[in-house]
Design a protein around this motif. Structure first.
Motif: not given
Ligand code: PLP
Length: 404
Positions: A253-254, A94-101, A229-232
């Motif tokens: 990180t998320m 899991a990531t802080a945003s879609g872009m971070a992924a 906001l989050g991503g993976a």
């Protein structure tokens, strides 16, 4: 490897052979000694040990347990395991945003001298990330037509390490043949990465079609109500491990609170994707016969040029459509400005229907020639259909359209 799950086993559901709707409600939950029914939130940056020896053993990985929330957090782990189960994957980061992924995948799996093949119809920030930052580290990128597999094959080089695409594309609903592109990527020894934000695992499971990694912006349908906001990144242990390495060292990180919101979002995802798709199908059918509408781009229309592929690849059409009004920018803006309920915003995947003019917002920085090459005319309007009563959405759009 030591396993944290041994500590958490007692109140767990048995999910052997369960379907995606069941996994969405129950996978990844490990109840504590408090015997809570709903998933708990653990907003804790670090974790305590009973002794210096236990701290040392946990830090070294000899003893299972959490150390610090940039590495692992129980709430984030629940979200990761639930999404991995739904995508049919071994692992998820899991990531802080879609872009971070997308950033973490690029940093983990590319090096100087590598070449990326990217669909020309991807999210604008993805192109900025590739052009402004990856290029700085001597990674070369070419952009190709997402629907033309031959175009991908023709642009492969010995240095090509990664294929990147979204399907369906935004806002034109172009559909890439994931299975065909997985074969081409495999032959080129490149990873196929699919941004599955518009479909979610409820509609499309790219790993089963041969993709190597799936990325998500959880900000959209996984949340579903426009809050966090989050991503993976989802895939095999082997390919996710380096991504986790980037997250631990670089830190995008998320947060546990966001992970909790997304975990609860997953529980209703299949119901919501069906409702978004049903609403969008009704709206697309109405728009298609409206005299002021020249063209409707939507995966659920039999007139879609790739309708057969969509039937094979997606279980539902999804909630995003675009349409072209007769005229140009002035007419498109009139339709948008005549709405009284629909939100004028570029976000999507929300219970609230949103409307946007791609030519002057999401795709405003492109040159007119680049826009036209992607099919984005000044008369084009995108609607991300929400969960309101669809007759109210239709009436809101009719105000402007009927007056043209
Ligand atoms: C929104 C979006 C992203 C970026 O996600 P953020 O959570 O905003 O960083 C990436 N890909 C697609 C298709 C998106 O719609």
């Amino acid at each position: 490897m030591n396993d944290i799950h041994d500590l958490l086993a007692p109140y767990q559901s048995d999910l052997t052979d369960c379907e995606i709707e069941t996994l969405a409600v129950r996978a990844g939950q490990y109840r504590t000694q408090e015997q809570e029914h709903s998933e708990a939130i653990f907003p804790s940056s670090s974790y305590v040990f009973r002794s210096a020896a236990e701290a040392a053993a946990t830090f070294s990985g000899e003893h299972p347990g959490n150390v610090y929330s940039r590495y692992t957090n129980p709430t984030v782990r629940t979200f990761e395991e639930r999404l991995a189960a739904m995508e049919g994957a071994e692992a998820c980061a899991a990531t802080a945003s879609g872009m971070a992924a997308i950033y973490a995948v690029a940093i983990a799996h590319l090096k100087a001298g590598d070449h990326v093949l990217c669909s020309r119809s991807v999210f604008g920030s993805t192109i900025v990330l590739f052009e402004k930052f990856l290029r700085k580290f001597n990674v070369d990128i070419d952009y190709v037509n997402p629907v033309d597999a031959d175009d991908w094959a023709a642009h492969c080089k010995p240095e090509t390490r990664l294929f990147f695409l979204e399907s369906p594309s935004n806002p034109m609903a172009e559909v890439a043949d994931i299975e065909a592109l997985a074969r081409i990527a495999g032959a080129a020894n490149a990873l196929l990465v699919v941004d599955n934000c518009f479909c979610t695992p409820v509609i499309q499971q790219p790993l089963a079609l041969g993709a190597d990694l799936v990325v998500h912006s959880a900000t959209k349908y996984i949340d579903g109500q426009g809050r966090c906001l989050g991503g993976a990144v989802v895939g095999s242990h082997e390919l996710i491990e380096p991504v986790i390495g980037v997250l631990r060292s670089a830190g995008p990180t998320m947060s546990p609170f966001n992970a909790w919101v997304f975990t609860k979002g997953l529980e209703t995802l299949s119901l919501r994707m069906k409702a978004h798709s049903d609403n969008a199908s009704i709206l697309a059918g109405w728009l298609q016969q409206h005299p002021k509408v020249k063209q409707v781009n939507f995966c659920g229309l039999a007139s879609h040029p790739q309708y057969e592929l969509i039937q094979k690849q997606q279980s539902l059409p999804g909630g995003v459509l675009s349409f072209e009004v007769a005229g140009g920018r002035e007419e498109a803006w009139k339709v948008i400005d005549a709405t009284r309920m629909i939100s004028i915003t570029a976000n999507l995947g929300d219970a609230k229907t949103t409307i946007t003019h791609p030519g002057t917002t999401t795709h405003g920085r492109l040159s007119e020639a680049e826009r036209l090459a992607a099919g984005i005319t000044q008369g084009l309007i995108r609607v991300a259909v929400g969960l309101e009563n669809i007759n109210d959405v239709r009436k809101d759009l009719a105000r402007g359209l009927d007056a043209l």
